[in-house]
Structures are given as structure tokens and as C-alpha cells.
Design a protein around this motif. Structure first.
Motif, PDB file in Angstrom:
ATOM      1  N   LEU B 133       9.569   2.423 -92.723  1.00  0.00           N
ATOM      2  CA  LEU B 133       8.426   3.149 -92.389  1.00  0.00           C
ATOM      3  C   LEU B 133       7.097   2.449 -91.973  1.00  0.00           C
ATOM      4  N   ILE B 134       6.869   1.346 -93.005  1.00  0.00           N
ATOM      5  CA  ILE B 134       5.453   0.680 -92.705  1.00  0.00           C
ATOM      6  C   ILE B 134       5.563  -0.386 -91.219  1.00  0.00           C
ATOM      7  N   THR B 135       6.715  -0.954 -91.055  1.00  0.00           N
ATOM      8  CA  THR B 135       6.403  -1.752 -90.071  1.00  0.00           C
ATOM      9  C   THR B 135       6.373  -1.177 -88.710  1.00  0.00           C
ATOM     10  N   LYS B 136       7.035   0.172 -88.874  1.00  0.00           N
ATOM     11  CA  LYS B 136       6.976   0.885 -87.456  1.00  0.00           C
ATOM     12  C   LYS B 136       6.117   2.155 -87.691  1.00  0.00           C
ATOM     13  N   SER B 137       4.905   2.022 -88.140  1.00  0.00           N
ATOM     14  CA  SER B 137       3.887   3.068 -88.601  1.00  0.00           C
ATOM     15  C   SER B 137       3.586   4.108 -87.432  1.00  0.00           C
ATOM     16  N   GLU B 138       3.675   3.434 -86.321  1.00  0.00           N
ATOM     17  CA  GLU B 138       3.345   4.340 -85.036  1.00  0.00           C
ATOM     18  C   GLU B 138       4.514   5.330 -85.003  1.00  0.00           C
ATOM     19  N   GLU B 139       5.562   5.105 -85.267  1.00  0.00           N
ATOM     20  CA  GLU B 139       6.613   5.960 -85.312  1.00  0.00           C
ATOM     21  C   GLU B 139       6.883   6.811 -86.399  1.00  0.00           C
ATOM     22  N   SER B 140       6.068   6.731 -87.416  1.00  0.00           N
ATOM     23  CA  SER B 140       6.354   7.245 -88.850  1.00  0.00           C
ATOM     24  C   SER B 140       6.822   8.606 -88.957  1.00  0.00           C
ATOM     25  N   PRO B 141       6.434   9.582 -87.986  1.00  0.00           N
ATOM     26  CA  PRO B 141       6.591  11.009 -87.956  1.00  0.00           C
ATOM     27  C   PRO B 141       8.159  11.182 -87.751  1.00  0.00           C
ATOM     28  N   ARG B 142       8.624  10.329 -86.704  1.00  0.00           N
ATOM     29  CA  ARG B 142       9.920  10.379 -86.402  1.00  0.00           C
ATOM     30  C   ARG B 142      11.023   9.852 -87.289  1.00  0.00           C
ATOM     31  N   LEU B 143      10.538   8.781 -88.074  1.00  0.00           N
ATOM     32  CA  LEU B 143      11.104   7.857 -88.995  1.00  0.00           C
ATOM     33  C   LEU B 143      11.421   8.765 -90.293  1.00  0.00           C
ATOM     34  N   MET B 745      10.958  29.066 -97.950  1.00  0.00           N
ATOM     35  CA  MET B 745      10.623  27.333 -97.727  1.00  0.00           C
ATOM     36  C   MET B 745      10.067  26.960 -96.163  1.00  0.00           C
ATOM     37  N   LEU B 746      10.400  27.730 -95.374  1.00  0.00           N
ATOM     38  CA  LEU B 746      10.218  27.288 -93.985  1.00  0.00           C
ATOM     39  C   LEU B 746       8.745  26.905 -93.747  1.00  0.00           C
ATOM     40  N   PRO B 747       7.741  27.748 -94.017  1.00  0.00           N
ATOM     41  CA  PRO B 747       6.296  27.545 -93.667  1.00  0.00           C
ATOM     42  C   PRO B 747       5.992  26.237 -94.448  1.00  0.00           C
ATOM     43  N   LEU B 748       6.696  25.778 -95.223  1.00  0.00           N
ATOM     44  CA  LEU B 748       6.162  24.615 -96.089  1.00  0.00           C
ATOM     45  C   LEU B 748       6.749  23.117 -95.198  1.00  0.00           C
ATOM     46  N   ALA B 749       7.244  23.688 -94.122  1.00  0.00           N
ATOM     47  CA  ALA B 749       7.650  22.505 -93.289  1.00  0.00           C
ATOM     48  C   ALA B 749       6.256  21.770 -92.926  1.00  0.00           C
ATOM     49  N   ALA B 750       5.215  22.222 -93.069  1.00  0.00           N
ATOM     50  CA  ALA B 750       3.874  21.573 -92.728  1.00  0.00           C
ATOM     51  C   ALA B 750       3.817  20.481 -93.746  1.00  0.00           C
ATOM     52  N   MET B 751       4.165  20.514 -95.028  1.00  0.00           N
ATOM     53  CA  MET B 751       4.453  19.364 -96.077  1.00  0.00           C
ATOM     54  C   MET B 751       5.022  18.167 -95.487  1.00  0.00           C
ATOM     55  N   GLY B 752       5.942  18.324 -94.770  1.00  0.00           N
ATOM     56  CA  GLY B 752       6.372  17.011 -94.280  1.00  0.00           C
ATOM     57  C   GLY B 752       5.706  16.343 -93.054  1.00  0.00           C
ATOM     58  N   MET B 753       4.650  17.119 -92.663  1.00  0.00           N
ATOM     59  CA  MET B 753       3.851  16.417 -91.405  1.00  0.00           C
ATOM     60  C   MET B 753       2.901  15.321 -92.086  1.00  0.00           C
ATOM     61  N   LEU B 754       2.543  15.797 -93.383  1.00  0.00           N
ATOM     62  CA  LEU B 754       1.414  14.827 -93.750  1.00  0.00           C
ATOM     63  C   LEU B 754       1.361  13.450 -93.917  1.00  0.00           C
ATOM     64  N   PHE B 755       2.530  13.426 -94.696  1.00  0.00           N
ATOM     65  CA  PHE B 755       2.646  11.973 -95.064  1.00  0.00           C
ATOM     66  C   PHE B 755       2.939  10.966 -94.043  1.00  0.00           C
ATOM     67  N   PRO B 756       3.754  11.385 -92.990  1.00  0.00           N
ATOM     68  CA  PRO B 756       3.783  10.482 -91.839  1.00  0.00           C
ATOM     69  C   PRO B 756       2.680  10.106 -90.825  1.00  0.00           C
ATOM     70  N   GLY B 758      -0.304  10.582 -91.995  1.00  0.00           N
ATOM     71  CA  GLY B 758      -1.475   9.783 -92.643  1.00  0.00           C
ATOM     72  C   GLY B 758      -1.056   8.237 -92.357  1.00  0.00           C
ATOM     73  N   LEU B 759       0.464   7.842 -92.798  1.00  0.00           N
ATOM     74  CA  LEU B 759       0.799   6.464 -92.328  1.00  0.00           C
ATOM     75  C   LEU B 759       0.557   6.033 -90.986  1.00  0.00           C
ATOM     76  N   ARG B 760       0.642   6.952 -90.052  1.00  0.00           N
ATOM     77  CA  ARG B 760       0.516   6.584 -88.588  1.00  0.00           C
ATOM     78  C   ARG B 760      -1.063   6.152 -88.409  1.00  0.00           C
ATOM     79  N   HIS B 761      -1.926   7.150 -88.883  1.00  0.00           N
ATOM     80  CA  HIS B 761      -3.447   6.804 -88.930  1.00  0.00           C
ATOM     81  C   HIS B 761      -3.759   5.615 -89.636  1.00  0.00           C
ATOM     82  N   LEU B 762      -3.222   5.531 -90.874  1.00  0.00           N
ATOM     83  CA  LEU B 762      -3.584   4.099 -91.550  1.00  0.00           C
ATOM     84  C   LEU B 762      -3.086   2.873 -90.694  1.00  0.00           C
TER      85      LEU B 762
END
Lengths: 260, 824
Positions: B133-143, B745-756, B758-762
Motif C-alpha cells: 500500500l505504501i510503496t504505491k500510494s498513488e494507486e492505493s484506492p485500487r490496492l 451495509m451498501l451505503p457504507l461503501a463510502a467508508m472504504g474510500m477514505l483510507f486509500p 488519505g494515503l494517496r494524498h499523504l
């Protein structure tokens, strides 16, 4: 008898030189002296145990008063009833594991149970769940006869040898299922059930003499939560009372609650 | 899909699979709260991997080279594949016994060994996942999509594995996944490196994995049972013989034959000889005593002993008991009781299908075909859910001793949710009674009284809520070991009361509460030093103000459980602790609610260790001195707030949803599998969607902000309205309920967006802080798991969801600040 003594004499005679004989005598002397010193140490620790844990009424528990019961605890070497590796903890205020998921209870719990059944010199006692044999040894100092049943064979056999080795001649150990008591020796003045399942076997109540007392600890092997004392009156087989006794003084806590 | 993505997918699957299997294994060998504690601490491996990654990041250039990165990834993957089964085998040799922990200091050392051994595989896995995840932070949402997809698959797979295989084999299958990951990672290394040394090392690693697999398939590790578990004890009995063992994700079931096994909870001391207990087989769930299977030949007159237990009380209150519902039927004792009293239609509700199977197949003859009789209708369902969706009405609804004495006595269930004994549940049961019908609930007695008092309070609240006067609709009886509460919708008649009075007196059972009870009528046969029952029942029936006062003052927490706080077994009060310690010294030990204290211990340990693991990478990064001077204290705080909020928020939502949906799906297996796998899957989908949106040129910041606000809003809405909405849908068939659960649970898909995101931005602004973010998120997730349970116990599930909502608001606010961050 002769066969037993024979090898010893051969050994001694075979020590032909004076020096070796002297060394052997010296060694024996040291061993005996050490053992005496060892036992002397344990006697002191045992005295401490009786004074602080049983008669002292520490940590909010009720002090035990019966001098006969306290006397028995002074006499019986508890360290001989625990596994070798735990001997140094024998007189501590804690239960100790003896294998097979069984324990030797905290000294206070054993003492409290003993006091609750009010053992007299002419009494006949039954114990279900011999375990290490410690409770039976204590009882043997206080009553005429002790009959004890252990369901787990290795524990029962070891306890029998241990009790015999320590000279408790008035204890009989049987290996078997204690559910039906010991009808041949019934009735009993007091019964201790240390291995209670989810009910107290009714046959044991039947084998209790009128005026007799039965005690059962409730809880897991390491946490005695309460002691059930069953007393049988003189008015027939249904004249039975159960007292629910907390071995520790939880009352201060409850007295803070409502309705007091 | 590239090789690294396959590695990520497989490792993530193996980690989740391992967690599920380990909880099961530890629950069998020890007790599940220790399982939970050990695994929580081991999962801090995720936090610790951040430290290692920080060290590696100090040599950033080396990681950036694809070859080095691949080497590290392969090393971590191989370590994971080797240590996963090894750790499992090794912990079985550590003589840790939770029972002894208070008395024997060495046990702490053993516990430490448990932690250490279990920590290694999780640490290795986390390092591998973090590296990708970290070495390819640009692609983190996909990873991250692959990471979550793998986790979801792992959870579902583990539950499936446990359906067909015992834990010992399931763990080997999970290890197989890890080995697959390692093989792909090695393949990556061999392709990148052409040096002979790399190939040689890869060959050695493959050989080691092969040898280990061979060893464990020929000699699989065996779960070590504590000598203090009921099953171990039973197997020590003379002539004991293990007759049958069945495993499933719900639990392991063992049946033992021994002439010394006799189950009759709280049997009367004056039970006549002709009411002796028939032959029984001991019945064990997760190696703990759970009742018995009783020999039955169709002749109910041989079952006289059943009438000498307090559980038989309802049959002596209501003579007409044609239609009976037994919740938690288990080995069938109370079904037999119903048949003995002439029931013509018995609904036996049992949650574990294996229990039913075992009686129907393995012990069909012994149990007299009990579960196949025309008058016994077996339902594999959770008790509460069965009645919620049932149409009929019963003469007697019987819930007896659903948990084992051993578990109840030490308060191990303290932190488990149970929708069986809530105020709403009791109201439901009462609504399903015929007008003269009786609800009967039996619990083990504890001193000082807890369960029975709370049960009584819950019944009072339920009757009050239905507008019925509780004073003349309740009866509480107790033997020396059990207490039975009878509740009716109509007042008890004088005839019923007289019958019950005579019946209990004959058995030396005490009356703890009776309508119109006179002084001196209670506490006669089983004498308590202080009749807490009379005091408690008086207070509970003396109006709302007096009741509240009683709840406040009682040393245990006996306020009724509700669906929002479904913790009937939670009795612990902090207020009582100092008093306990000061008055009783070490003597407090037997009275502790262990489940609760272990939870607190878990939280403290993970908070301290987790905190350390958050500080450590930062210190390491700062020691890099002047090479990376451009991040300020403000940006560090922002990273901390964002990733902490995400870690805590995610787990809070997950924990709350699991507990809500356990009720809705009404089956522990489906609930855990569906919620765990489902939530990870939808979060993964969210992550994948984020990757596409970013690829299409959407602003990362905007996306993250909207997602955070969306999760915050959904959590708040669920806090307010999810439970009532789900309750109306309980009648749907299982497939439909699973679909509803997914819709929830489906609307909570948005939860999965935030972490990657954030990583991408960072990665763009402070790439060197990426390992730190990874550590923060890992630690926060672990700490939040126990924290969520504590908050739920103290304040309810709605508050947990509100807290999650607040976390996502914090995340959204942090995202707002991103704008001010310097862009390189």
C-alpha cells in the motif's frame, strides 16, 4: 520383614573401611538434621498460616474460633499434600493445582468447611472427592473415622499412600463414584462434598444422621463463591435446611445497597 | 491483476481467515474472552509493522527500487506463511491457564509468550500489506480494494472451512492461502532479480514451506484443552468414552459417556429414590458442560426426576400445557419435561444445527428419536427471532439455563450481547402466550444475587410497558442452585398459587416472590444470611422512583437489558470495585465479572502498546534530521486526527452493525460471516469506485470530504432508526434478510474510500509519513474494537454509532484542512 532388613545390613557390612563408614554415618546425620530443620521451618510457617489466615480474620473474613479445628491445622503438614514443585507455596493463602483439573483449596476454605460441619471426637465423617487427601487428614485429627471417595484413580491411589505414610490410620480411601455415598458405613455425622456437580446427590442426604451436617463448596476449583451447609433435623427425613454461606464477608458491600 | 495484487489479496484473506479460526480454537482450548484478548494484542502487529516500515522508509531510495521492494515483500510473505501454522502449533504447548492467573505469576509469563508467538505472523502479514500500500500510494484506492476484497473472502472462507473441518485443519487451509501469497511474492523476486543468490533464497523458502506443510499434514497440531474445562474433567472420569465430536463455526460439540455423568441442575435434596436420574451422556459445547442427552424409551413415567427441579414449576402452575415452546432445547431435557406433562405439540428451538443432527443421527436410539417425534417440532433458529416471527400462541414458553453453570459462575458472558433476555424480548414472549399461559425462565443462582434480580426487574419493566400490573403476575421460586421466574399476562389465580406453594414446599424450594406473600414465607429452606430477594422484589415493585433508587444503590448492575443495550450478563459496576477491594482484599476474586475485566484489560494493553507503536515510527522518522524538514507539527496532527478517526470510526460501525445484525439475521454464523465479509466487501467496492473516480479526474479532497460526511450521516441515521426498522422485517425468510443486511451495509461503501484516498494524498505531500499513517490506523482499529464494546455496555449501541458518526465528522474536518497543506 526379614527380606526388607537384609539388604540394609549387607550394605553396612560391605562398607569395609572405617573412613567410608564414618562418612556414611555423618551423611545420615546431616540428612536427619536437615530434615528436622526443614520440618521445623514448616512448623513455623504453619503456625503463621493458622495465626494470620485462620484465626486472624484477615481480609474481612470471619476468624475461625474452634480450637480443635485450629489444632488440626497446626498438626497436618500441608506441604506434604501439594505437588513437589509447589511446596514453597503450600502455606500461602491460595488454592493450588494438584492435576486432573483438581485443586487443594485455600487453607481458609478447608478450615471454614471443617468448622461448619462441627466435627466431634466420636463422629464418623464421609468425604466425596478426596483430591490430595488434605481435608481427610484434617478430619482424621478431629473424628473417629473418615471415609473418603475419589473418582479419579491416580489421585485416589496417591492420597491413600500419602495418608497411610503420614500415619492417618483412621482414614479409609476408596476409588470410585461417590454419588451413592458409602452405604455400608452410613449413617454419617458429617459429610464434606468437595466435588459437587450441578446438584447435591440425594443419597448423601439420606446417609446423613439426624442432627448431621453436610457442606458443599460452590464455584470453580479456584473460586469458592459460597458454601452450602445442609443440616438435618430430628423431625424426619424432610427436616432439612440449607444455609447459603459466603466464605468471604461480602456483606459490607451489600449493606450499602437499598432496603437495609 | 498484477502479481503484487494477488499477493495482497491472498495475504489479506489469510489474515482474516486466521483471525476467525483462532477465535474458534482459543474458545475451545481456553475461554473465548482470552481468545479475544490474545488476538487483539497480536493484531497490534499491524501497528508495529508501521515501525518497521518507517525504518525501511529511512532508506527510501532502496525501497523505491522495485527489486528491493519485492525482496522485502517476499521476505514478509514467506515469514507469514511459515509462522502462521507454526504459531498455532507452538501456542498449544504453552501451559497457560487463565484460571491460575490470579494466583500464579508465571501465568503472566505464559500469557506474554502467547502474545509474542501470535504476534509474529500478524506482524509479518501487516508488513507485507503495508509495503504494497505504501510503496504505491498513488494507486492505493485500487490496492486497498484488493486488500478489502481479500479480507472479505478470507472471512467468508474461514466460516465455510469451519463448517466442513475442525479448527486444526482449517488453520492449515488458511496457511495454504498464505503460502500461495508467498509463492507469488517469490515469483516476483525471481523475475526482477536475475542474481543466483535471489533464486537460491527463493528455493530455500519454498523448501521450508513445503517441509512445514508436509509435517503438519501428517501430524496436524491439536488444540490443547485446559485441564479445568468440563470436557477434560469428564474424560478423566472412570470408563469415560468420547462418543461423538462435531464442529461448526458455532462451536465444537462433544458427547461423552461415563456412568458418573448425571445432569440435574438444582435437583431437590429430597428427591425420592424412585425419581432417580436415567442414564445420560454428557453434552459439551466448546469443551464446556452444556447439559446431557437423557436415555428415553418413549415412557415418560421414568422421567420423574425432572419434576424435582425448579424448571418444572410452570407445569404445576398451569395444568393445561398442550402447546409448549422450549427455547434453547439443547440435549432435550425440557422437551422431555413437556412431554411428561402431556404436551401434544412441543416446539423445540435450537440455534446450533449440529445439536439437532447429533440427536437425530448419532443418538437417535439413545434419545428415543426425541427430535423426530410427530409431537416434537424442531426449529433450527435463535430463540428470540423464532418467537418474533412466529404466529402461534403457547401455553408455556420455557427458557431454561441456556448458558452453562461454569460460564455463568465466573461471569464470562459479561460482555456478550444477548437478545434473549431484553425487556423487548420478554414482552414478545408474553404476547405469544395464550391468555392463561406461563412464561418460565430459569437461571443459575449466584451469591450475591444478580441474574435473578435483573430478570425480575426486566419482567417488571416488560409488564409495565404492556400496561399490566406486575404485582400479581410474577412468581419467583428458588432452589439452592437455580431460580425460576414465572410470568403471566393474566394475574395468577389463587388455585394456581396454592398449587405452586404446595409443590415448592414439598421440594424444599423457597418462594422468593409470590403475589400477596406474607412475611416469613420466604427464605425458609435455603436460608440466606440476608434475604436479598425480598428486599429486591419489594423495591422493584414499589413504583418507578423506588426502583430507580434500587438500581442506583445495588452493588451490581441490575437495570433491565434492552435491545439497545442487550447485555443481560453485564453486572459489573466500577463503583463497587473500591469497596470490594477495601473490604475483601483478595477475596474479591470469586465475585468478579471476568468477562468485563478481561475486556478492560484488553483495552488497557492495546491502548498502551498501540500508543507506543504510534509514537515509535514518528521518533524514528524525526531522527532522519534535515533530509525531510518540510512537515510541520500541524500536518502531523492532521495525519494523526484523520487516520485515528478512520480507524476508530470503521471499527465502531463494524462492531455496532455486527451486534445489530446478529439480532436481525438471528444466526451467529450467518451474522458474523455476512456482516464481516459483507462490510469488508462493500468497503472494498467503495475503494475500487474511488479509484475509478480519481482516474476520471475527480478531486481526491472533494471525494474524501463527501465520503466522510456521507458515512457520518448514515451512522447517525442508523443510530436512530435501524433497530426499529429491522425489527419489523424479522419475519422475512433468511435469504431476504441477508439481502436486507447487504442493503443496510451498501451505503457504507463510502467508508472504504477514505483510507486509500488519505494515503494517496499523504503520499503526494509527505510520503515519509505513510508508515506512520499505517501504524496509526492499525493501532486505532485494535483499540477501537474493545472500546466499542465498552461504550456499548455503558451507553448502548446507538451511542456507539453516534460516536462513529462523530469520528467521520472529525475526518471530514481534517480533509477540509488538506487544502492548506503544501503541495510539492
Amino acid at each position: 520383614m526379614s527380606r526388607l532388613s537384609e539388604p540394609r545390613s549387607i550394605t553396612l557390612e560391605s562398607c569395609s573401611t572405617l573412613g567410608l563408614r564414618f562418612a556414611l554415618v555423618l551423611f545420615t546425620f546431616v540428612v536427619v538434621l536437615f530434615a528436622q530443620d526443614h520440618d521445623e521451618n514448616f512448623r513455623k510457617v504453619r503456625e503463621d498460616m493458622v495465626r494470620t489466615q485462620l484465626a486472624g480474620g484477615s481480609w474481612g473474613v470471619e476468624a475461625l474460633r474452634d480450637p480443635r479445628v485450629l489444632g488440626a491445622f497446626r498438626e497436618v503438614p500441608r506441604h506434604r499434600f501439594v505437588p513437589d514443585a509447589l511446596v514453597r507455596h503450600a502455606y500461602e493463602d491460595r488454592p493450588l493445582p494438584i492435576g486432573y483439573g483438581q485443586t487443594i483449596s485455600q487453607p481458609y476454605i478447608v478450615a471454614k468447611m471443617t468448622e461448619l460441619i462441627e466435627p466431634k471426637k466420636d463422629h464418623r465423617a464421609l468425604e466425596i472427592g478426596t483430591g490430595s487427601g488434605y481435608q481427610a487428614a484434617i478430619l482424621s485429627r478431629l473424628v473417629t473415622d473418615v471415609y473418603t471417595i475419589e473418582i479419579i484413580e491416580p489421585l485416589g491411589v496417591a492420597a491413600r499412600e500419602r495418608l497411610a505414610g503420614l500415619g492417618h490410620r483412621n482414614v479409609e480411601v476408596r476409588v470410585g463414584d461417590g454419588y451413592y455415598g458409602w452405604p455400608e458405613k452410613a449413617p454419617f455425622d458429617c459429610i464434606v462434598v468437595t466435588a459437587a456437580a450441578d446438584h447435591i446427590p440425594p443419597p448423601l442426604i439420606e446417609q446423613l444422621k439426624p442432627g448431621g451436617r453436610l457442606v458443599v463448596p460452590i464455584g470453580n476449583p479456584f473460586q469458592t463463591q459460597r458454601l452450602m451447609l445442609v443440616t438435618k433435623g430430628n423431625k424426619g427425613p424432610r427436616d432439612i435446611r440449607v444455609r447459603d454461606i459466603m466464605p468471604v464477608r461480602f456483606v459490607p458491600l451489600l449493606s450499602g445497597s437499598s432496603g437495609q | 491483476m498484477r502479481r503484487r495484487e494477488v499477493v495482497l489479496l491472498l495475504i489479506s484473506a489469510a489474515v482474516l481467515g486466521d483471525e476467525v479460526v483462532l477465535v474458534r480454537a482459543f474458545s475451545i482450548g481456553l475461554w473465548h474472552h482470552f481468545a479475544y484478548m490474545v488476538i487483539s494484542v497480536a493484531l497490534l502487529g499491524f501497528g508495529a509493522s508501521g515501525t518497521l516500515l518507517a525504518v525501511l522508509a529511512r532508506r527510501k531510495t532502496s525501497l523505491d527500487k522495485q527489486g528491493r521492494g519485492a525482496g522485502w515483500l517476499a521476505a514478509a510473505a514467506v515469514l507469514f506463511a511459515l509462522t502462521l501454522p507454526l504459531a498455532f502449533a507452538l501456542v498449544q504447548t504453552i501451559p497457560f491457564d487463565p484460571f491460575l492467573i490470579v494466583w500464579d505469576r508465571r501465568q503472566l509469563l505464559y500469557l506474554g509468550c502467547y502474545y509474542l508467538v501470535m504476534f509474529v505472523p500478524f506482524f509479518a502479514a501487516a508488513t507485507a500489506i503495508g509495503l504494497v500500500l505504501i510503496t504505491k500510494s498513488e494507486e492505493s484506492p485500487r490496492l486497498y480494494f484488493y486488500n478489502l476484497l481479500g479480507s472479505a473472502a478470507g472471512a467468508a472462507l474461514a466460516v465455510g472451512l469451519l463448517e466442513i473441518a475442525p479448527v486444526e485443519q482449517a488453520v492449515l487451509a488458511v496457511a495454504g492461502l498464505a503460502q500461495g501469497a508467498a509463492l507469488f511474492a517469490l515469483l516476483d523476486v525471481v523475475t526482477v532479480h536475475t542474481a543466483r543468490r535471489a533464486r537460491l533464497l527463493a528455493a530455500v523458502a519454498i523448501l521450508a514451506m513445503f517441509t512445514l506443510t508436509l509435517h503438519f499434514t501428517t501430524r496436524p497440531p491439536v488444540v490443547r484443552l485446559s485441564q479445568y474445562k468440563g470436557l477434560t474433567y469428564a474424560l478423566n472420569l472412570p470408563t469415560a468414552c468420547l462418543l461423538a465430536t462435531r464442529t461448526s463455526p458455532i462451536g465444537r460439540i462433544d458427547v461423552v459417556e461415563s456412568s458418573a455423568i448425571r445432569q440435574a441442575p438444582g435437583l431437590s435434596l429430597v428427591t425420592p429414590q424412585d425419581a432417580a436420574i436415567p442414564p445420560q451422556y454428557g453434552f459439551f459445547v466448546d469443551a464446556e458442560t452444556a447439559g446431557a442427552i437423557t436415555a428415553f424409551d418413549g415412557n415418560t413415567t421414568a422421567l420423574g426426576y425432572l419434576d424435582w427441579m425448579s424448571t418444572a414449576a410452570p407445569y404445576f402452575a398451569r395444568r393445561d400445557s398442550r402447546r409448549v415452546c422450549v427455547l434453547g432445547a439443547g440435549g432435550g431435557a425440557n422437551v422431555l419435561l413437556a412431554l411428561r406433562h402431556g404436551a401434544q405439540h412441543v416446539d423445540a428451538v435450537e440455534v446450533d444445527p449440529n445439536v439437532v443432527e447429533i440427536l437425530r443421527k448419532d443418538f437417535h436410539k439413545f434419545s428415543g428419536g426425541l427430535y423426530e417425534r410427530a409431537d416434537v417440532h424442531v426449529h433450527v433458529a435463535e430463540g428470540r427471532a423464532f418467537l418474533e416471527s412466529a404466529d402461534g400462541q403457547w401455553d408455556i414458553v420455557d427458557i431454561s439455563l441456556v448458558d452453562s453453570f461454569a460460564a455463568a459462575a465466573v461471569g464470562l458472558g459479561a460482555v456478550n450481547e444477548s437478545y434473549l433476555y431484553t425487556q423487548e424480548a420478554l414482552a414478545t414472549y408474553l404476547q405469544h402466550l395464550r391468555p392463561e399461559g406461563v412464561l418460565s425462565v430459569t437461571r443459575w443462582i449466584r451469591t450475591p444475587p444478580r441474574d435473578e434480580i435483573k430478570l425480575f426487574a426486566t419482567a417488571v419493566a416488560a409488564l409495565d410497558g404492556m400496561g399490566l400490573n406486575p404485582t400479581d403476575r410474577l412468581v419467583l421460586l428458588r432452589s439452592w442452585a437455580t431460580a425460576t421466574l414465572l410470568v403471566k399476562r393474566e394475574p395468577f389465580s389463587a388455585e394456581e398459587l396454592n398449587g405452586l406453594r404446595r409443590w415448592s414446599e414439598e421440594r424444599l424450594f423457597d418462594v422468593a416472590y409470590f403475589p400477596g406473600m406474607g412475611t416469613g414465607e420466604g427464605n425458609r429452606f435455603n436460608v440466606l444470611e440476608r434475604d436479598s430477594y425480598a428486599q429486591a422484589t419489594n423495591a422493584l415493585l414499589a413504583g418507578a422512583a423506588r426502583r430507580e433508587e434500587f438500581f442506583r444503590e445495588y452493588p451490581f448492575f441490575v437495570t433491565p437489558a434492552t435491545d439497545d443495550r442487550p447485555y443481560f450478563f453485564h453486572f459489573f459496576r466500577w463503583r463497587a470495585l473500591p469497596l470490594m477491594l477495601s473490604k475483601a482484599g483478595v477475596a474479591w476474586v470469586p465475585f468478579v465479572e471476568w468477562g468485563y475485566l478481561i475486556l478492560v484489560a484488553t483495552l488497557l494493553q492495546s491502548a498502551v502498546l498501540g500508543g507506543l507503536m504510534i509514537v515509535l515510527p514518528l521518533t524514528l522518522l524525526r531522527r532522519k534530521g534535515s533530509c525531510h524538514p518540510h512537515y510541520s507539527r500541524g500536518s502531523r496532527l492532521l495525519v494523526l486526527a484523520y487516520f485515528l478517526a478512520l480507524g476508530v470510526g470503521f471499527m465502531f460501525v463494524e462492531m455496532a452493525l455486527i451486534q445489530r445484525l446478529v439480532f436481525f439475521l438471528a444466526n451467529p454464523v450467518y451474522a458474523v460471516a455476512v456482516v464481516l465479509a459483507g462490510l469488508l466487501l462493500v468497503a472494498g467496492l467503495g475503494s475500487g469506485w474511488a479509484a475509478r473516480l480519481v482516474a476520471h479526474g475527480h478531486s481526491v479532497k472533494r471525494l474524501a470530504f463527501v465520503a466522510a460526511l456521507a458515512v457520518a450521516t448514515i451512522s447517525a441515521i442508523y443510530a436512530l432508526g435501524l433497530h426499529p426498522a429491522l425489527r419489523t422485517l424479522l419475519g422475512l425468510p433468511l435469504a431476504a434478510r441477508v439481502a436486507v443486511a447487504f442493503a443496510v451495509m451498501l451505503p457504507l461503501a463510502a467508508m472504504g474510500m477514505l483510507f486509500p484516498l488519505g494515503l494517496r494524498h499523504l503520499g503526494r505531500i509527505h510520503a515519509e509519513l505513510l508508515p506512520w499513517a499505517w501504524a496509526i490506523n492499525g493501532c486505532a482499529s485494535v483499540v477501537a474494537t474493545s472500546l466499542a464494546t465498552l461504550v456499548a455496555l455503558g451507553a448502548g449501541l446507538a451511542v456507539v454509532l453516534f460516536a462513529a458518526s462523530a469520528c467521520y465528522v472529525v475526518a471530514a474536518l481534517a480533509v477540509r484542512q488538506w487544502a492548506s497543506a503544501p503541495v510539492p
